[in-house]
Design a protein around this motif. Sequence first.
Motif, short mmCIF file in Angstrom:
data_model
loop_
_atom_site.label_atom_id
_atom_site.label_comp_id
_atom_site.label_asym_id
_atom_site.label_seq_id
_atom_site.Cartn_x
_atom_site.Cartn_y
_atom_site.Cartn_z
N VAL A 1 -44.54 -31.24 -37.60
CA VAL A 1 -43.13 -31.60 -37.75
C VAL A 1 -43.00 -32.59 -38.90
CG1 VAL A 1 -41.06 -32.51 -36.63
CG2 VAL A 1 -42.76 -31.26 -35.27
N HIS A 2 -42.32 -32.17 -39.95
CA HIS A 2 -42.14 -33.00 -41.13
C HIS A 2 -41.11 -34.09 -40.88
CE1 HIS A 2 -44.59 -30.98 -44.23
NE2 HIS A 2 -44.33 -29.86 -43.57
N GLU A 3 -41.06 -35.05 -41.79
CA GLU A 3 -40.13 -36.18 -41.65
C GLU A 3 -38.67 -35.75 -41.68
OE1 GLU A 3 -42.73 -39.78 -43.65
OE2 GLU A 3 -42.05 -38.11 -44.92
N ASP A 4 -38.39 -34.64 -42.36
CA ASP A 4 -37.00 -34.16 -42.44
C ASP A 4 -36.65 -33.22 -41.29
OD1 ASP A 4 -38.41 -31.89 -43.11
OD2 ASP A 4 -37.54 -31.67 -45.11
N GLY A 5 -37.57 -33.05 -40.34
CA GLY A 5 -37.31 -32.22 -39.17
C GLY A 5 -37.79 -30.79 -39.29
N ARG A 6 -38.29 -30.42 -40.46
CA ARG A 6 -38.83 -29.05 -40.61
C ARG A 6 -40.04 -28.87 -39.70
NH1 ARG A 6 -41.27 -28.17 -45.23
NH2 ARG A 6 -41.19 -30.36 -45.87
N VAL A 7 -40.09 -27.71 -39.03
CA VAL A 7 -41.20 -27.39 -38.14
C VAL A 7 -42.00 -26.25 -38.74
CG1 VAL A 7 -41.88 -26.62 -35.83
CG2 VAL A 7 -39.90 -28.14 -36.11
N VAL A 8 -43.30 -26.46 -38.84
CA VAL A 8 -44.20 -25.43 -39.34
C VAL A 8 -45.17 -25.06 -38.20
CG1 VAL A 8 -45.98 -24.84 -41.04
CG2 VAL A 8 -44.06 -26.33 -41.69
N GLN A 9 -45.25 -23.78 -37.90
CA GLN A 9 -46.23 -23.32 -36.92
C GLN A 9 -47.41 -22.71 -37.64
OE1 GLN A 9 -44.84 -20.74 -33.76
NE2 GLN A 9 -46.83 -20.76 -32.72
N ARG B 1 -36.22 -33.40 -33.53
CA ARG B 1 -36.83 -32.07 -33.65
C ARG B 1 -38.09 -31.96 -32.78
NH1 ARG B 1 -34.73 -27.23 -34.49
NH2 ARG B 1 -35.75 -25.98 -36.10
N VAL B 2 -38.87 -33.03 -32.72
CA VAL B 2 -40.03 -33.04 -31.82
C VAL B 2 -39.57 -32.80 -30.39
CG1 VAL B 2 -41.82 -34.51 -30.80
CG2 VAL B 2 -41.49 -34.49 -33.28
N ALA B 3 -38.48 -33.46 -29.99
CA ALA B 3 -37.96 -33.29 -28.64
C ALA B 3 -37.55 -31.85 -28.39
CB ALA B 3 -36.78 -34.24 -28.41
N ASP B 4 -36.86 -31.23 -29.35
CA ASP B 4 -36.47 -29.83 -29.22
C ASP B 4 -37.69 -28.94 -29.04
OD1 ASP B 4 -33.81 -30.53 -29.55
OD2 ASP B 4 -33.76 -30.01 -31.69
N LEU B 5 -38.70 -29.21 -29.85
CA LEU B 5 -39.93 -28.40 -29.80
C LEU B 5 -40.66 -28.57 -28.48
CD1 LEU B 5 -42.10 -26.63 -31.12
CD2 LEU B 5 -42.97 -28.69 -32.28
N VAL B 6 -40.84 -29.81 -28.05
CA VAL B 6 -41.55 -30.07 -26.79
C VAL B 6 -40.80 -29.46 -25.62
CG1 VAL B 6 -42.30 -31.87 -25.20
CG2 VAL B 6 -42.70 -32.15 -27.65
N ARG B 7 -39.48 -29.60 -25.61
CA ARG B 7 -38.67 -29.02 -24.53
C ARG B 7 -38.86 -27.51 -24.47
NH1 ARG B 7 -34.32 -30.78 -26.21
NH2 ARG B 7 -34.22 -32.71 -25.02
N ASP B 8 -38.88 -26.88 -25.63
CA ASP B 8 -39.04 -25.43 -25.70
C ASP B 8 -40.42 -25.00 -25.20
OD1 ASP B 8 -37.73 -22.91 -26.75
OD2 ASP B 8 -39.56 -22.87 -27.95
N ILE B 9 -41.45 -25.72 -25.63
CA ILE B 9 -42.82 -25.40 -25.20
C ILE B 9 -42.96 -25.56 -23.69
CG2 ILE B 9 -45.23 -26.16 -25.32
CD1 ILE B 9 -44.64 -26.97 -28.26
#
Length: 257
Positions: free
Chosen positions: A61-69, A119-127
């Motif tokens: 998760v980048h500083e600007d909220g971009r998520v890379v898988q 964005r981390v929160a969105d990602l963790v919630r989804d996982i």
Amino acid sequence: MSGFVPDFAGAQVRVSPNFGPRNDGLTPECVILHYTGMESGDAAEAWLCAPESEVSSHYLVHEDGRVVQMVREQDRAWHAGRGSWLGRSDVNSFSIGIEIVNPGPLADFPPYCDVQIERVADLVRDICARWRIRADKILAHSDVAPGRKIDPGEHFPWARLAEMGLGHLVEPSPIRGGRFLAMGESGQPVEALQSMLSLYGYGLEINGLYDQATKDTVEAFQRHFRPVRVDGVADQSTIETLHRLLTSLHDRFPGSN
């Protein structure tokens, strides 16, 4: 593998070659949060995808909220290294790793960016929804590898995630005077402390000796659950917070651990 459909909607895909199958048919049961500890997000992303690094993570998760898988959730990324939780090693086989861009000690532990944490929160919630991962299994890298790792650090906003229903936290007991346990001590009080830490999940031998491993584990606990003072000394505040955390765990998740 040339590419895959991301598990998290909106994630960019950049495939890392550093992965393999999860051992013994295991599936994700924990989410492990890391900081990158490098000068830039681009450098961290490149390193996690470089064959010679022999490290990877499911997400960055980048500083600007971009998520890379970089690794599919069904696969085993190489993010946690040597460690354990609840008596089990091979953390990589039962976890999903998220690297959060932050230079850590390279820049005196700067605060995490607001948009990044959202964005981390969105990602963790989804996982957690996808794999039915309990809130108390959202962990720090330092939790599973005390003494070896300190990320995502005492400045990571665990309380903010807890307010969003992510993670297991209690209000820390205030720091004050009183009896404490520290390096070199031994006996039943130390054994009781070790037992409580082990019961929560930390990999620690219960030997009644306040040794280096015990100090490292207390520091890891403080870094996550009582970050106002991280010194490896089991003061009254630390012990009370640990006791309340265990009580909360069993009230919230009967039959846990």
